[in-house]
Design an enzyme around this catalytic site. Structure first.
Site, PDB file in Angstrom:
ATOM      1  N   ASN A 154       0.838  -1.201   0.000  1.00 48.35           N
ATOM      2  CA  ASN A 154       0.000   0.000   0.000  1.00 48.35           C
ATOM      3  C   ASN A 154       0.871   1.248   0.000  1.00 48.35           C
ATOM      4  OD1 ASN A 154      -2.450  -1.515   0.263  1.00 48.35           O
ATOM      5  ND2 ASN A 154      -1.992  -1.789   2.430  1.00 48.35           N
ATOM      6  N   HIS A 155       1.327   1.688  -1.146  1.00 47.84           N
ATOM      7  CA  HIS A 155       2.114   2.918  -1.207  1.00 47.84           C
ATOM      8  C   HIS A 155       1.312   4.054  -0.588  1.00 47.84           C
ATOM      9  CE1 HIS A 155       5.313   1.798  -4.386  1.00 47.84           C
ATOM     10  NE2 HIS A 155       4.868   0.696  -3.786  1.00 47.84           N
ATOM     11  N   SER A 156       1.975   4.878   0.167  1.00 54.58           N
ATOM     12  CA  SER A 156       1.296   5.904   0.962  1.00 54.58           C
ATOM     13  C   SER A 156       0.498   6.877   0.099  1.00 54.58           C
ATOM     14  CB  SER A 156       2.317   6.684   1.790  1.00 54.58           C
ATOM     15  OG  SER A 156       1.667   7.696   2.522  1.00 54.58           O
ATOM     16  N   LEU A 157      -0.750   7.105   0.530  1.00 53.42           N
ATOM     17  CA  LEU A 157      -1.589   8.110  -0.130  1.00 53.42           C
ATOM     18  C   LEU A 157      -1.531   9.448   0.602  1.00 53.42           C
ATOM     19  CD1 LEU A 157      -4.736   5.973  -1.034  1.00 53.42           C
ATOM     20  CD2 LEU A 157      -2.672   6.395  -2.371  1.00 53.42           C
ATOM     21  N   THR A 168       3.331   8.822  -4.973  1.00 54.22           N
ATOM     22  CA  THR A 168       3.242   7.418  -4.579  1.00 54.22           C
ATOM     23  C   THR A 168       4.596   6.717  -4.644  1.00 54.22           C
ATOM     24  OG1 THR A 168       2.713   6.733  -6.846  1.00 54.22           O
ATOM     25  CG2 THR A 168       0.859   7.221  -5.356  1.00 54.22           C
TER      26      THR A 168
END
Length: 207
Positions: free
Chosen positions: A81-84, A89
């Site tokens: 889950n790459h940071s939002l 990203t």
């Protein structure tokens, strides 16, 4: 009825009792849960099916008893889950050497949504994907190639991308009774004696 076996069927090397091939202490599997893999060695479940599961996150995979997990089912953990929260990203914190960042902030590269918890007597279909932070209730069914992004209620059948409720397996009254008797916690011999009732769809006697 020996939950300590690796291969529950003498001539079958595609199906394993999963708890007996898992070594990672952050993965817990209950008795009699099976994993079948006709494409790869099922003993490599941790490598091939539990993905982005890095120690830095301290996240856990918990799977209950009497579950059936089909070939290619995968559990995707938090590092996927790459940071939002970031404007980008791109996972800058992972490449701390290149960008002169603090190695202690590596986990900021992704959003941590928590553990994955699978209840008892859950059937996960072919190539289904379960995402980080999801809890799947007892008795649920996950359709083939479904992508599960939200919690699944007990005895629900879900499918699709993202997975959505199709229907419940039983009436609300029957589900309440099944959750109360928790047959999967019975001694194996008692389960064996109740198989006629269980397989015929009748509620086992509880006395």
């Amino acid at each position: 009825m020996n939950p300590e076996l690796v291969y529950p069927r003498s001539l079958d090397r595609e199906t394993v009792y999963l708890k007996n091939v898992v070594k990672d202490p952050t993965i817990t599997v209950g008795d009699f849960t099976i994993y079948n893999d006709f494409a790869n060695d099922p003993r490599l479940f941790e490598k091939n099916n539990v993905l982005y599961h890095y120690p830095v996150n301290h996240d856990r995979l918990t799977i209950g008893k009497y579950c059936s997990i089909a070939c290619g089912a995968r559990f995707l953990f938090n590092s996927a889950n790459h940071s939002l929260r970031s404007l980008s990203t791109y996972a800058f914190p992972i490449f701390y050497e290149e960008w002169g960042l603090d190695v202690g902030n590596v986990a900021e590269a992704w959003d941590n949504k928590g553990d994955i918890v699978v209840g008892n007597d859950v059937w996960i279909g072919y190539e289904a994907v379960v995402m980080a932070g999801v809890t799947i209730g007892d008795g649920a069914i996950i359709g083939s190639r479904a992508v599960v992004t939200r919690d699944v209620p007990p005895y629900a059948i879900v499918g699709g991308v993202p997975a959505k409720l199709i229907r419940y397996r039983f009436s609300e009254k029957t589900i309440e009774r099944l959750l109360a008797i928790k047959w999967w916690d019975w001694p194996a011999e008692r389960v064996r004696k109740s198989l006629v009732e269980i397989q015929s769809g009748r509620l086992p006697k509880c006395d």
